[in-house]
Design an enzyme around this catalytic site. Structure first.
Site, PDB file in Angstrom:
ATOM      1  N   LYS A  46     -30.289 -26.332   3.277  1.00 46.04           N
ATOM      2  CA  LYS A  46     -31.549 -27.244   3.458  1.00 46.04           C
ATOM      3  C   LYS A  46     -31.147 -28.677   2.965  1.00 46.04           C
ATOM      4  CE  LYS A  46     -35.559 -28.522   3.520  1.00 46.04           C
ATOM      5  NZ  LYS A  46     -36.200 -28.685   4.818  1.00 46.04           N
ATOM      6  N   CYS A 131     -34.744 -37.173  10.287  1.00 44.07           N
ATOM      7  CA  CYS A 131     -35.797 -36.541  10.138  1.00 44.07           C
ATOM      8  C   CYS A 131     -37.196 -37.135  10.251  1.00 44.07           C
ATOM      9  CB  CYS A 131     -35.734 -36.076   8.456  1.00 44.07           C
ATOM     10  SG  CYS A 131     -37.168 -35.030   8.179  1.00 44.07           S
ATOM     11  N   LYS A 166     -26.130 -35.628  12.372  1.00 40.59           N
ATOM     12  CA  LYS A 166     -27.224 -35.093  13.087  1.00 40.59           C
ATOM     13  C   LYS A 166     -28.371 -36.107  13.487  1.00 40.59           C
ATOM     14  CE  LYS A 166     -30.471 -31.179  12.867  1.00 40.59           C
ATOM     15  NZ  LYS A 166     -31.117 -29.915  11.991  1.00 40.59           N
ATOM     16  N   GLY A 244     -31.594 -26.311  19.093  1.00 38.83           N
ATOM     17  CA  GLY A 244     -32.895 -26.467  19.470  1.00 38.83           C
ATOM     18  C   GLY A 244     -33.239 -25.432  20.460  1.00 38.83           C
TER      19      GLY A 244
HETATM   20  C1  LIG Z   1     -39.333 -26.017   8.856  1.00 38.97           C
HETATM   21  C2  LIG Z   1     -38.109 -26.712   9.257  1.00 38.97           C
HETATM   22  C3  LIG Z   1     -37.490 -27.381   8.288  1.00 38.97           C
HETATM   23  C4  LIG Z   1     -36.282 -28.076   8.789  1.00 38.97           C
HETATM   24  N1  LIG Z   1     -35.592 -29.000   7.665  1.00 38.97           N
HETATM   25  C5  LIG Z   1     -34.544 -29.667   8.046  1.00 38.97           C
HETATM   26  C6  LIG Z   1     -33.529 -30.275   7.322  1.00 38.97           C
HETATM   27  O1  LIG Z   1     -33.857 -30.163   5.916  1.00 38.97           O
HETATM   28  N2  LIG Z   1     -32.601 -31.031   7.590  1.00 38.97           N
HETATM   29  C7  LIG Z   1     -32.349 -31.270   8.939  1.00 38.97           C
HETATM   30  O2  LIG Z   1     -31.405 -31.794   9.376  1.00 38.97           O
HETATM   31  N3  LIG Z   1     -33.049 -30.555   9.643  1.00 38.97           N
HETATM   32  C8  LIG Z   1     -34.174 -29.735   9.407  1.00 38.97           C
HETATM   33  N4  LIG Z   1     -34.885 -29.193  10.421  1.00 38.97           N
HETATM   34  C9  LIG Z   1     -34.301 -29.174  11.915  1.00 38.97           C
HETATM   35  C10 LIG Z   1     -33.646 -27.991  12.372  1.00 38.97           C
HETATM   36  O3  LIG Z   1     -32.477 -27.859  11.633  1.00 38.97           O
HETATM   37  C11 LIG Z   1     -33.358 -27.868  13.664  1.00 38.97           C
HETATM   38  O4  LIG Z   1     -32.650 -29.150  14.072  1.00 38.97           O
HETATM   39  C12 LIG Z   1     -34.520 -27.849  14.662  1.00 38.97           C
HETATM   40  O5  LIG Z   1     -35.338 -26.976  13.993  1.00 38.97           O
HETATM   41  C13 LIG Z   1     -34.338 -27.589  16.048  1.00 38.97           C
HETATM   42  O6  LIG Z   1     -33.808 -26.324  16.173  1.00 38.97           O
HETATM   43  P1  LIG Z   1     -34.584 -24.874  16.563  1.00 38.97           P
HETATM   44  O7  LIG Z   1     -35.694 -25.475  17.657  1.00 38.97           O
HETATM   45  O8  LIG Z   1     -33.398 -23.868  16.766  1.00 38.97           O
HETATM   46  O9  LIG Z   1     -35.305 -24.804  15.353  1.00 38.97           O
HETATM   47  C14 LIG Z   1     -35.953 -28.314  10.060  1.00 38.97           C
HETATM   48  C15 LIG Z   1     -36.570 -27.558  11.027  1.00 38.97           C
HETATM   49  C16 LIG Z   1     -37.523 -26.728  10.468  1.00 38.97           C
HETATM   50  C17 LIG Z   1     -38.193 -25.819  11.637  1.00 38.97           C
END
Ligand SMILES: Cc1cc2nc3c(=O)[nH]c(=O)nc-3n(C[C@H](O)[C@H](O)[C@H](O)COP(=O)(O)O)c2cc1C
Ligand SMILES: Cc1cc2nc3c(=O)[nH]c(=O)nc-3n(C[C@H](O)[C@H](O)[C@H](O)COP(=O)(O)OP(=O)(O)OC[C@H]3O[C@@H](n4cnc5c(N)ncnc54)[C@H](O)[C@@H]3O)c2cc1C
Ligand code: FES
Lengths: 306, 261
Positions: A46, A131, A166, A244
């Site tokens: 996280k 973010c 990222k 993603g």
């Molecule tokens: C609830 C939640 C919290 C997230 N927190 C972070 C974070 O702290 N740092 C970050 O770089 N990305 C964060 N993300 C983004 C994810 O790492 C990822 O890039 C994004 O969800 C796309 O992937 P997915 O479609 O497989 O979920 C978060 C995503 C979600 C859904």
């Protein structure tokens, strides 16, 4: 033939291309009941800030068609608590640890990187300049190529650890930011963070999230992520981590073919916390079925239309 | 884990009771804990849905988990179609539940809020504790399981908003009246446990605070993961936030902030 799943993201060697995405697997420890963490490519924890952060007010999440919106706002325990309480346990479990972090300004990013540099058991850093849910830092840095170059260069000078950057999809041309980060010394790029989105509760006529706008993730965004991975792969030689909407091994392979060297599983961890084990096995099975010796040989092997 | 349906009962037009076989070797859930349920392949709906442990029994035929649910959307519609032998994908039990230690238990349920309270009532009665249940609903069809609660020795009082069963009005008015009649000494031994809509829980919190009675409430925010991964199920508590799935869903009513939603 047992296929070789090992891949390299610049200086970072992984036993297989499957990682867990930041913000979707806690501090990694939460995933230990679902499989041997040492058999995972890497866990991205996280996103950390220098000081603990309480995050945004609720409601913070809402479900959308094959996706979800979140405005967690990077709630986290802060760097010191991570180093003291979480990291030693992760080390004992044999996990390869990638630390995701963000700051409110360039000096924060630099300090986080410098302090993580010496931490035993941190295998790489992933800096989040993408973010959508925080006021400072985050998105603006990731949308302006000059700012992105400056902050990545500052972090690059502060650490010898492998550095992933990222990126946000909330830009007109992701290749511009990708090039800026690569030029500033990133070892690999993670594509993509969430897309800005919004949902409304029509009964109450209120936005579904307290902060109105949030980040869209899940299978709904996979075509966007695959497209961006492919575009950056065409433009630059830097290793890419695709992220993603990966739900199955099939989806992971789609990213590899588009040009990603590794993939991250994000929102899928909420519904299927042990899915990573199946995705690793499924990639192996695919390689066997297609007579491909190494996962690395699949990267970017998209067959063009004639 | 995959659980097999043993039976499905229709309780009223939109409430169902589903019995699922619980795998040997899995520990007993505690009252107030919940499970995360998925009924179909694919990504729509994306998330599992949380359901409280309505009842849990070990018998000669193995252990059985009961879910009580209101049919409101895709997952509950599919649960409502689970015939004997249907398979449901379940994770859990998760969360921190109710406590049983009080000399006397008073339960306040609004509609489907009875779901997690029934198991608590049964265990409280098994431990020989007096148990009083206040059941509220919009209409008669939302008042559930009264004969079963009475058979177990619970004193049950009912209210509905449309007056179609029991007293007309809100369930918290019954609670308020009951507490007003109890002596100060008796109140010291009462623990109120409640589950229902947010407004009802806020009223329980304020009635109990005014009467000097301890109250615990089970909250119901949207949950994506049910186990502390997404940080999405936050509720306001004092200065900060707590995670409903990990620190709750059952909280001391006094610990939560009730002004904002
Ligand atoms: C609830 C939640 C919290 C997230 N927190 C972070 C974070 O702290 N740092 C970050 O770089 N990305 C964060 N993300 C983004 C994810 O790492 C990822 O890039 C994004 O969800 C796309 O992937 P997915 O479609 O497989 O979920 C978060 C995503 C979600 C859904
Ligand atoms: C810890 C916990 C325990 C629960 N236990 C039970 C239970 O035992 N029995 C039961 O019937 N329900 C229970 N619920 C609520 C249940 O999880 C939801 O009703 C669930 O969303 C139904 O899924 P669905 O796919 O059928 O409908 P959905 O499409 O998810 O929901 C239909 C409608 O209900 C609304 N809704 C969904 N979830 C909630 C919520 N959490 N709060 C308020 N409105 C919501 C949606 O906005 C939508 O309008 C519990 C919730 C929590 C957090
Ligand atoms: S539901 Fe994900 S943290 Fe509580």
């Amino acid at each position: 033939m047992t296929p070789d799943l090992a891949v390299r993201l610049g200086p970072l060697a992984l036993p297989n291309p499957v990682m867990l995405a930041s913000g979707t697997c806690g501090y990694g420890l939460e995933m230990a009941p679902h499989g041997d963490l040492s058999a995972l490519g890497a866990v991205v924890v996280k996103g950390l800030s220098l000081l603990p952060s309480p995050g945004n007010p609720p409601p913070r999440i809402v479900e959308t068609p094959s996706g979800m919106l979140n405005s967690i706002g990077l709630e986290n325990v802060g760097l010191a608590a991570f180093l003291a309480e979480k990291l030693p346990k992760l080390r004992r479990l044999g996990a390869r640890v990638v630390v995701n972090f963000y700051g409110g300004c360039r000096a924060d990013y630099r300090e986080l990187a410098a302090r993580l540099d010496g931490a035993e058991g941190v295998h790489a850093l992933e800096m989040n300049i993408s973010c959508p849910n925080v006021k400072l830092g985050g998105l603006q840095l990731g949308q302006d190529p000059r700012e992105a170059h400056r902050v990545v260069a500052a972090v690059r000078r502060a650490t010898r650890l492998p550095l992933l950057v990222k990126l946000t999809p909330n830009v007109t041309d992701v290749r511009v930011i990708a090039r800026a980060a690569a030029d500033a010394g990133a070892d690999a790029l993670t594509l993509i963070n969430t897309l800005q989105g919004m949902a409304i509760d029509v009964e109450t006529r209120r936005p579904a999230l307290a902060r109105t706008v949030g980040g869209l993730s899940g299978p709904a965004i996979r075509p966007v992520a695959v497209r961006m991975v492919w575009q950056v792969r065409q433009a630059l030689p830097i290793p890419i981590v695709g992220c993603g909407g990966v739900w199955t091994a099939r989806d992971a392979i789609e990213f590899l073919l588009a040009g990603a060297t590794a993939v991250q599983l994000g929102s899928v961890n909420f519904t299927h916390p042990g899915r990573w084990v199946e995705v690793v096995a499924g990639i192996g099975e695919y390689l066997r079925r297609h007579g491909v010796a190494r996962a690395a040989d699949l990267v970017g092997k998209l067959e063009p239309w004639a | 884990m995959l659980l097999t349906a043993r039976s499905l009962r229709v309780l009223s037009s939109d409430f169902r009771l589903l019995d699922l076989g619980w795998p040997a070797g899995e520990p007993d859930p505690a009252p107030g804990q919940f499970v995360m349920v998925r009924t179909r392949e694919g990504t729509d709906p994306l998330w599992r849905r949380p359901f409280g442990v309505h009842d849990f029994r070990r018998g000669r035929g193995g252990a059985v988990l009961s879910l009580l649910f209101q049919v409101v959307g895709p997952t509950t519609r599919e649960l409502a179609a689970c015939g004997k032998g249907a398979v449901v994908d379940v994770l859990g039990p998760h969360g921190r539940g109710f406590t049983l230690e009080a000399p006397e238990h008073w339960l306040v349920a609004g509609g489907r809020g009875l779901a997690p309270l029934y198991y608590l009532a049964r265990l409280a009665r098994r431990a020989g504790r007096p148990c009083r249940v206040f059941l509220g609903g919009r209409e008669a069809g939302h008042v559930l399981r009264v004969p079963e609660l009475e058979r177990r020795g619970c004193a049950v009082e009912v209210s509905t908003e449309d007056g179609s069963r029991g007293r007309r009005g809100r369930v918290t008015e019954l609670l308020e009246r009951g507490l007003a009649r109890a002596s100060r000494r008796r109140r010291a031994g009462i623990l109120v446990s409640a589950c229902g809509p947010h407004g009802m829980l806020a009223a329980v919190a304020s009635v109990c605070a005014a009467a000097g009675v301890r109250a615990r409430v089970s909250v119901d925010p949207l949950m994506a993961c049910g186990r502390g991964l997404c940080l999405g199920c936050t509720v306001r508590a004092g200065e900060g936030y707590r995670l409903a799935c990990q620190h709750g869903p059952v909280f001391d009513a006094a610990e939560l902030s009730w002004e904002a939603p």
